[in-house]
Design an enzyme around this catalytic site. Structure first.
Site, PDB file in Angstrom:
ATOM      1  N   LYS A 114      -4.881   6.336  15.384  1.00 61.46           N
ATOM      2  CA  LYS A 114      -5.832   7.048  14.518  1.00 61.46           C
ATOM      3  C   LYS A 114      -7.075   7.243  15.364  1.00 61.46           C
ATOM      4  O   LYS A 114      -7.733   6.250  15.724  1.00 61.46           O
ATOM      5  CB  LYS A 114      -6.192   6.199  13.301  1.00 61.46           C
ATOM      6  N   ASP A 169       4.132   0.509   4.618  1.00 60.93           N
ATOM      7  CA  ASP A 169       2.877  -0.009   5.166  1.00 60.93           C
ATOM      8  C   ASP A 169       2.427  -1.122   4.238  1.00 60.93           C
ATOM      9  O   ASP A 169       1.955  -0.869   3.125  1.00 60.93           O
ATOM     10  CB  ASP A 169       1.809   1.093   5.251  1.00 60.93           C
ATOM     11  N   ARG A 203      -5.799   9.587   7.758  1.00 59.70           N
ATOM     12  CA  ARG A 203      -6.487   8.560   6.990  1.00 59.70           C
ATOM     13  C   ARG A 203      -6.322   8.909   5.510  1.00 59.70           C
ATOM     14  O   ARG A 203      -6.001  10.045   5.157  1.00 59.70           O
ATOM     15  CB  ARG A 203      -7.988   8.505   7.329  1.00 59.70           C
ATOM     16  N   SER A 204      -6.581   7.940   4.653  1.00 54.80           N
ATOM     17  CA  SER A 204      -6.415   8.227   3.223  1.00 54.80           C
ATOM     18  C   SER A 204      -7.464   9.232   2.730  1.00 54.80           C
ATOM     19  O   SER A 204      -7.197  10.026   1.832  1.00 54.80           O
ATOM     20  CB  SER A 204      -6.463   6.935   2.415  1.00 54.80           C
ATOM     21  N   GLU A 232      -3.095   9.411  -1.151  1.00 56.14           N
ATOM     22  CA  GLU A 232      -2.363  10.194  -0.149  1.00 56.14           C
ATOM     23  C   GLU A 232      -1.233  11.017  -0.763  1.00 56.14           C
ATOM     24  O   GLU A 232      -0.364  11.524  -0.047  1.00 56.14           O
ATOM     25  CB  GLU A 232      -1.784   9.261   0.918  1.00 56.14           C
ATOM     26  N   LYS A 248       2.376  10.434  10.763  1.00 59.96           N
ATOM     27  CA  LYS A 248       2.220   9.888   9.407  1.00 59.96           C
ATOM     28  C   LYS A 248       1.115  10.674   8.712  1.00 59.96           C
ATOM     29  O   LYS A 248      -0.080  10.431   8.939  1.00 59.96           O
ATOM     30  CB  LYS A 248       1.863   8.402   9.521  1.00 59.96           C
ATOM     31  N   ASP A 284      -1.212  -1.425  12.871  1.00 58.07           N
ATOM     32  CA  ASP A 284      -2.253  -0.450  12.501  1.00 58.07           C
ATOM     33  C   ASP A 284      -3.592  -1.195  12.530  1.00 58.07           C
ATOM     34  O   ASP A 284      -4.302  -1.152  13.530  1.00 58.07           O
ATOM     35  CB  ASP A 284      -1.961   0.149  11.119  1.00 58.07           C
ATOM     36  N   GLN A 333       0.794  -1.238   0.000  1.00 56.93           N
ATOM     37  CA  GLN A 333       0.000   0.000   0.000  1.00 56.93           C
ATOM     38  C   GLN A 333       0.826   1.288   0.000  1.00 56.93           C
ATOM     39  O   GLN A 333       0.490   2.238  -0.689  1.00 56.93           O
ATOM     40  CB  GLN A 333      -0.931  -0.009   1.218  1.00 56.93           C
ATOM     41  N   GLU A 352       4.886  -1.466   8.824  1.00 55.88           N
ATOM     42  CA  GLU A 352       3.515  -1.462   9.376  1.00 55.88           C
ATOM     43  C   GLU A 352       2.704  -2.639   8.819  1.00 55.88           C
ATOM     44  O   GLU A 352       2.756  -2.909   7.610  1.00 55.88           O
ATOM     45  CB  GLU A 352       2.863  -0.131   8.981  1.00 55.88           C
TER      46      GLU A 352
HETATM   47  C1  2PG Z   1      -3.215   3.207   6.664  1.00 53.32           C
HETATM   48  C2  2PG Z   1      -4.018   4.417   6.296  1.00 53.32           C
HETATM   49  C3  2PG Z   1      -3.267   5.712   6.250  1.00 53.32           C
HETATM   50  P1  2PG Z   1      -6.407   4.193   5.373  1.00 53.32           P
HETATM   51  O1  2PG Z   1      -3.514   2.084   6.252  1.00 53.32           O
HETATM   52  O2  2PG Z   1      -2.289   3.314   7.451  1.00 53.32           O
HETATM   53  O3  2PG Z   1      -2.121   5.685   5.488  1.00 53.32           O
HETATM   54  O4  2PG Z   1      -4.819   4.218   5.181  1.00 53.32           O
HETATM   55  O5  2PG Z   1      -6.799   5.498   5.939  1.00 53.32           O
HETATM   56  O6  2PG Z   1      -6.945   3.953   4.003  1.00 53.32           O
HETATM   57  O7  2PG Z   1      -6.697   3.062   6.313  1.00 53.32           O
HETATM   58 MG    MG Z   2      -1.916   1.136   7.666  1.00 55.39          MG
END
Ligand code: 2PG
Ligand code: MG
Length: 412
Positions: A331, A235, A360-361, A199, A382, A306, A155, A280
């Site tokens: 988060k 990640d 978040r994305s 992102e 991040k 995460d 990702q 991650e």
């Molecule tokens: C992640 C996040 C942020 P998402 O996986 O760490 O980079 O992505 O917000 O899509 O979960």
């Molecule tokens: Mg992640």
């Protein structure tokens, strides 16, 4: 003490163009805290639900119908505000009111309190501790759930200016690597469109290993040594690849499959070869034992949960029990309310699990998470490298350091 005199919300859009909720909390009729909730694309199984089945409109309706319950509360009393939300929703994942509403109400209240106290939000959240600046960690190349077919299965490839002594230098260094990577990608593929993922990281047609190699090349071209001035992170977001039925990780785009053992070796080879400072979700969200293997093997890498830990203090406690990770993403919207997230931060800090506060994305242009990163003593923030909604968070760090609010960089 300032009292909440009004609370209202609205439905608007995040950086991905999806609907979300924004909440205004006003104290003493004049101190405004305004917060818009973000949302993820690669969402952990045990995260708070963003919205009830009726979407942001239903969360807004619930807020409007219950606004009187918040009027008169001390806007800095996070616990009471949290408990008021819990009186509307006693599920453990905010499926009734939506985690996005809990996110926006709790942070907007603390923002409003900070306005009335004439101090930055991080001081309201953490009045007595010395404020250090987290290292910005940013996405330079994206794939997986954040970009289209042809991009890597992994990702995010991330950059962190680990050798920087100031936040200005750290941000500039990340930006320089992002820029240089574009040149490397254009050389590699003359048809590269300069397309970017959700992102702001480049989204080229490359498989995983090649994507890592070009990222390392961009650093080297600038005269940097990996692990010194700059370090790479990844990640893996491995739950995206994990296929429960087959019991395997399916790398659709690259065209291979990994057994659980092969996935550990796959991640370990990448950590070794690219001297990653940060790894991650290298295995799927329920593979605690496999994560523990990587954590034992790489004490100098932030082996980070995460989707694995989803900003839940109970899940983190389980992870700590078997030494599944030495770092964890924070988060707020995974947890729901800011109160929940700060409890998670306490557990992490008391057990030497290093925190990385994260965007978040799908983001808003708000910058409160920069304050939350400082207040929770996060080692990294991040938040991406480019894109208005990403740079907003970095610029907030610069504003704070310009006012001498922050003394020095965090120690990773
Ligand atoms: C992640 C996040 C942020 P998402 O996986 O760490 O980079 O992505 O917000 O899509 O979960
Ligand atoms: Mg992640």
């Amino acid at each position: 003490m300032s009292k909440i005199t009004s609370i209202e919300g609205r439905v608007l859009f995040n950086s991905r163009g999806s609907k979300t909720i924004e909440v205004d909390v006003k104290s003493d009729n004049k101190f405004l805290g305004r917060v818009c909730a973000p949302s993820g694309a690669s969402v952990g199984k045990y995260e708070a639900t963003s919205f009830p089945s009726g979407g942001p409109e239903e969360s807004l309706k619930i807020l409007t119908q219950n606004s009187q319950k918040f009027i008169g509360l001390d806007s800095s009393d996070l616990k009471t505000i949290h408990e008021t939300l819990k009186s509307l929703d006693n599920t453990n994942n905010y499926s009734v009111i939506g985690g996005a509403l809990a996110f926006a109400v709790t942070i907007a209240s603390m923002e409003s309190a900070s306005q009335s106290l004439e101090q930055p939000l991080f001081k309201t959240l953490s009045p007595n501790s010395e404020a250090k600046c987290p290292f910005p960690l940013g996405n330079i190349l994206g794939g997986g759930a954040h970009a289209g077919p042809g991009t890597p299965d992994i990702q995010e490839i991330l950059i962190c200016a680990t050798g920087s002594k100031t936040i200005e230098n750290a941000i500039e260094t990340n930006l320089a690597v992002h820029k240089e990577l574009r040149k490397v990608l254009e050389k590699e593929d003359p048809n590269f469109t300069n397309g970017r993922g959700d992102e702001g990281g480049w989204a080229p047609k490359l498989e995983n290993q090649k994507a890592l190699e070009v990222s390392a090349k961009a650093c080297e071209n600038l005269g940097f040594t990996l692990g010194k001035e700059v370090s790479l992170g990844v990640d893996f977001a491995s739950s995206t690849q994990w296929n429960e039925e087959k019991g395997k990780y399916i790398y659709d785009r690259a065209g291979f499959e990994n057994s659980t053992g092969e996935q550990i070796d796959f991640a370990a080879d990448i950590i070794d070869k690219f001297k990653l400072i940060y790894a991650e979700d290298a295995v799927h969200e329920e593979a605690f034992e496999d994560m523990a293997e990587l954590t034992a093997k790489f004490p100098n890498t932030l082996v980070t949960g995460d989707d694995l830990t989803v900003t839940s203090k109970d899940i983190l406690t389980k992870a700590i029990g078997i030494k599944a990770c030495n770092a964890a993403i924070l988060k707020v919207n995974q947890a729901g309310s800011l109160y929940d997230a700060l409890e998670f931060a306490d557990v992490a800090n008391q057990n030497n699990v290093r925190l990385i506060t994260s965007h978040r994305s799908g983001e808003s242009t708000d910058s409160q998470i920069s304050h939350i990163g400082i207040a929770t003593k996060s080692k990294m923030l991040k938040v991406g490298v480019v894109g208005g909604e990403r740079v907003a968070k970095l610029n907030e760090l610069l504003r704070l350091s310009g006012h001498d609010f922050i003394c020095g960089m965090a120690e990773i």
